[in-house]
Enzyme design. Sequence first.
Site, PDB file in Angstrom:
ATOM      1  CG  ASN A 193      -1.809   1.215   1.477  1.00 61.81           C
ATOM      2  OD1 ASN A 193      -1.763   2.098   0.569  1.00 61.81           O
ATOM      3  ND2 ASN A 193      -2.886   1.199   2.330  1.00 61.81           N
ATOM      4  CE  LYS A 244      -0.493   3.219   6.604  1.00 60.85           C
ATOM      5  NZ  LYS A 244      -1.835   3.421   6.538  1.00 60.85           N
ATOM      6  NE  ARG A 289      -4.859   3.250  -1.340  1.00 60.64           N
ATOM      7  CZ  ARG A 289      -4.554   4.302  -0.743  1.00 60.64           C
ATOM      8  NH1 ARG A 289      -3.479   4.336   0.006  1.00 60.64           N
ATOM      9  NH2 ARG A 289      -5.264   5.483  -0.826  1.00 60.64           N
ATOM     10  CG  HIS A 335      -8.868   7.167   1.150  1.00 64.21           C
ATOM     11  ND1 HIS A 335      -8.850   8.381   1.667  1.00 64.21           N
ATOM     12  CD2 HIS A 335      -7.343   7.161   1.041  1.00 64.21           C
ATOM     13  CE1 HIS A 335      -7.783   8.910   1.688  1.00 64.21           C
ATOM     14  NE2 HIS A 335      -6.635   8.239   1.319  1.00 64.21           N
ATOM     15  CG  LEU A 380     -10.115  11.985   9.610  1.00 62.48           C
ATOM     16  CD1 LEU A 380     -10.326  12.686  10.951  1.00 62.48           C
ATOM     17  CD2 LEU A 380     -10.603  12.656   8.398  1.00 62.48           C
ATOM     18  N   GLY A 382      -3.460  11.860   3.510  1.00 63.27           N
ATOM     19  CA  GLY A 382      -4.632  11.831   2.546  1.00 63.27           C
ATOM     20  C   GLY A 382      -6.016  11.634   3.147  1.00 63.27           C
ATOM     21  NE  ARG A 386      -3.680  14.645  -2.995  1.00 61.40           N
ATOM     22  CZ  ARG A 386      -4.162  13.374  -2.323  1.00 61.40           C
ATOM     23  NH1 ARG A 386      -4.792  12.990  -1.235  1.00 61.40           N
ATOM     24  NH2 ARG A 386      -3.187  12.267  -2.783  1.00 61.40           N
ATOM     25  NE  ARG A 401       3.466  11.699  13.830  1.00 61.04           N
ATOM     26  CZ  ARG A 401       3.831  10.420  13.167  1.00 61.04           C
ATOM     27  NH1 ARG A 401       4.022   9.403  14.048  1.00 61.04           N
ATOM     28  NH2 ARG A 401       4.065  10.384  11.881  1.00 61.04           N
ATOM     29  N   GLY A 405      -4.421   7.284   9.888  1.00 59.36           N
ATOM     30  CA  GLY A 405      -3.128   7.615  10.620  1.00 59.36           C
ATOM     31  C   GLY A 405      -3.786   8.591  11.953  1.00 59.36           C
ATOM     32  CG  ASN A 437      -2.284   6.724  15.695  1.00 55.98           C
ATOM     33  OD1 ASN A 437      -2.289   5.895  16.585  1.00 55.98           O
ATOM     34  ND2 ASN A 437      -2.278   6.415  14.447  1.00 55.98           N
ATOM     35  CD  GLU A 469      -6.604   1.573   2.726  1.00 58.96           C
ATOM     36  OE1 GLU A 469      -6.767   2.345   1.667  1.00 58.96           O
ATOM     37  OE2 GLU A 469      -5.854   1.945   3.709  1.00 58.96           O
TER      38      GLU A 469
HETATM   39  P1  ADP Z   1      -1.267   8.146   4.284  1.00 59.05           P
HETATM   40  O1  ADP Z   1      -1.448   6.749   4.192  1.00 59.05           O
HETATM   41  O2  ADP Z   1      -2.419   8.931   3.469  1.00 59.05           O
HETATM   42  O3  ADP Z   1       0.065   8.595   4.153  1.00 59.05           O
HETATM   43  P2  ADP Z   1      -1.778   7.811   7.172  1.00 59.05           P
HETATM   44  O4  ADP Z   1      -2.935   7.190   7.109  1.00 59.05           O
HETATM   45  O5  ADP Z   1      -0.655   6.838   7.312  1.00 59.05           O
HETATM   46  O6  ADP Z   1      -1.556   8.597   5.619  1.00 59.05           O
HETATM   47  O7  ADP Z   1      -1.633   9.014   8.397  1.00 59.05           O
HETATM   48  C1  ADP Z   1      -0.359   9.862   8.208  1.00 59.05           C
HETATM   49  C2  ADP Z   1      -0.513  10.707   9.090  1.00 59.05           C
HETATM   50  O8  ADP Z   1      -1.016  10.516  10.362  1.00 59.05           O
HETATM   51  C3  ADP Z   1       0.484  11.703   9.463  1.00 59.05           C
HETATM   52  O9  ADP Z   1       0.273  12.949   8.901  1.00 59.05           O
HETATM   53  C4  ADP Z   1       0.847  11.642  10.951  1.00 59.05           C
HETATM   54  O10 ADP Z   1       1.229  12.965  11.462  1.00 59.05           O
HETATM   55  C5  ADP Z   1      -0.535  11.168  11.397  1.00 59.05           C
HETATM   56  N1  ADP Z   1      -0.441  10.667  12.718  1.00 59.05           N
HETATM   57  C6  ADP Z   1      -0.048   9.457  13.033  1.00 59.05           C
HETATM   58  N2  ADP Z   1       0.082   9.243  14.466  1.00 59.05           N
HETATM   59  C7  ADP Z   1      -0.463  10.386  15.027  1.00 59.05           C
HETATM   60  C8  ADP Z   1      -0.447  10.924  16.310  1.00 59.05           C
HETATM   61  N3  ADP Z   1      -0.292  10.212  17.438  1.00 59.05           N
HETATM   62  N4  ADP Z   1      -1.325  12.117  16.608  1.00 59.05           N
HETATM   63  C9  ADP Z   1      -1.616  12.881  15.324  1.00 59.05           C
HETATM   64  N5  ADP Z   1      -1.453  12.407  14.162  1.00 59.05           N
HETATM   65  C10 ADP Z   1      -0.771  11.281  14.046  1.00 59.05           C
END
Ligand code: ADP
Length: 397
Positions: A7, A14, A91, A180, A209, A212, A241, A285, A331, A335, A385
């Site tokens: 992915n 991932k 994916r 997604h 969230l 993306g 974006r 973060r 993400g 979290n 996914e």
């Molecule tokens: P993508 O697959 O679209 O790259 P993810 O679903 O892996 O994105 O999410 C990545 C986002 O999740 C990053 O912007 C990261 O800052 C956020 N993230 C991960 N852990 C935390 C946390 N503990 N608090 C806030 N945001 C977090």
Amino acid sequence: MKILVLNCGSSSLKYQLIDMDNEEVLAKGLCERIGIAGSKLTHKAEGKDDYSLETDMPDHSVAVKLVFDALTDEKHGVVNSVDEIGAVGHRVLHGGTKFTESIVVNDEVKKVIRECFDLGPLHNPANLMGIEACEKVVPGKKNVAVFDTTFGMSLPEKAYFYAIPTEYYEKYGIRRYGFHGTSHTFVSHETIKFGGLDPEKAKVIVCHLGNGASISASIGGKGVDTSMGLTPLEGLIMGTRSGDIDPAAVQFIANHENKSVDDVLNILNKKSGILGMSGVSSDFRDVEKAAQEGNHMAEVALQAFRYRVAKYIGAYAAAMNGVDAIAFTAGVGENDIKARKLIVEEYLGYLGAKIDDERNNVRGKEALISADDSKVKIYLIPTNEELAIARDTLRLI
Ligand code: ADP
């Protein structure tokens, strides 16, 4: 049979190696901050010590090679050789109008994925790089493409048509596709299962969230609306974006900055969102840290992100004439305890939605996070996914 799922996201990759005899994950991992300073691979394998590696990952093909090395490593690996991997499921962001279902990759499929680069500029190139890297490292293995656009195929016409001359739909297939899709399908079904909701009638809003970000409305797991459009640019404010924007701003910026439409779209895709607003980072973060340290625009970016999510929840509650459950995933959704709390507390009181702080103090696992007297059930449902992709891959090979 063991299936490897890749992915490749805009800044992350991932992976999971899944034993499909029992759907158990043998190994999984994450390459983070691809193309950003501080890239890191984290690898977890059943019965082995966790392994992590901090090394430069300038692009996704370097990351894919590191994944295969980790899987076959004597100490941290779970297979003796790549021969034990039956197939690879990928994916893939955009299938255009050609692919409404998953498909085994051949030259024609790769050609279409390439043709869709302009529709998914952050992901399709990374997805194709992942496929081509696998063709090199495990030649002869089947690769299966699972498209993110499938969920959007069940949207009604009133939701997927843009209010522009119909000839552009007829000529070029210009419509809202949504992305997604694998995640929205999986999480909406999982929410119904976990919450014991009506499998036919449950009205569910899924907030995916991450870097993306998108949000969907579904009834009985079937897509009714979704926030991304022709490309992943529409909808929520994301890592890089802009999400929804008056298209006239494109013309205005192009004229005043002497840029082409392509240049401006590149800015909207890669330099906007919380990165563009805060000027700090695309990583939530980092932006949260800056906001805590008093950076005003970092705080505004986070407020705007939550505000946009809340506006879409309101829109989708109206679109479905009600909502039974809201699920947070990906993400940030899985979290960011504070973001979930603020979205619900600041904006969703009118729906009778109430968060339970103790239940909400959770990360990365299925949980009910709303209070007992909340009129809308709120859940944290980790997206999977990979499992959805692995099932499709197995079915197709
Ligand atoms: P993508 O697959 O679209 O790259 P993810 O679903 O892996 O994105 O999410 C990545 C986002 O999740 C990053 O912007 C990261 O800052 C956020 N993230 C991960 N852990 C935390 C946390 N503990 N608090 C806030 N945001 C977090």
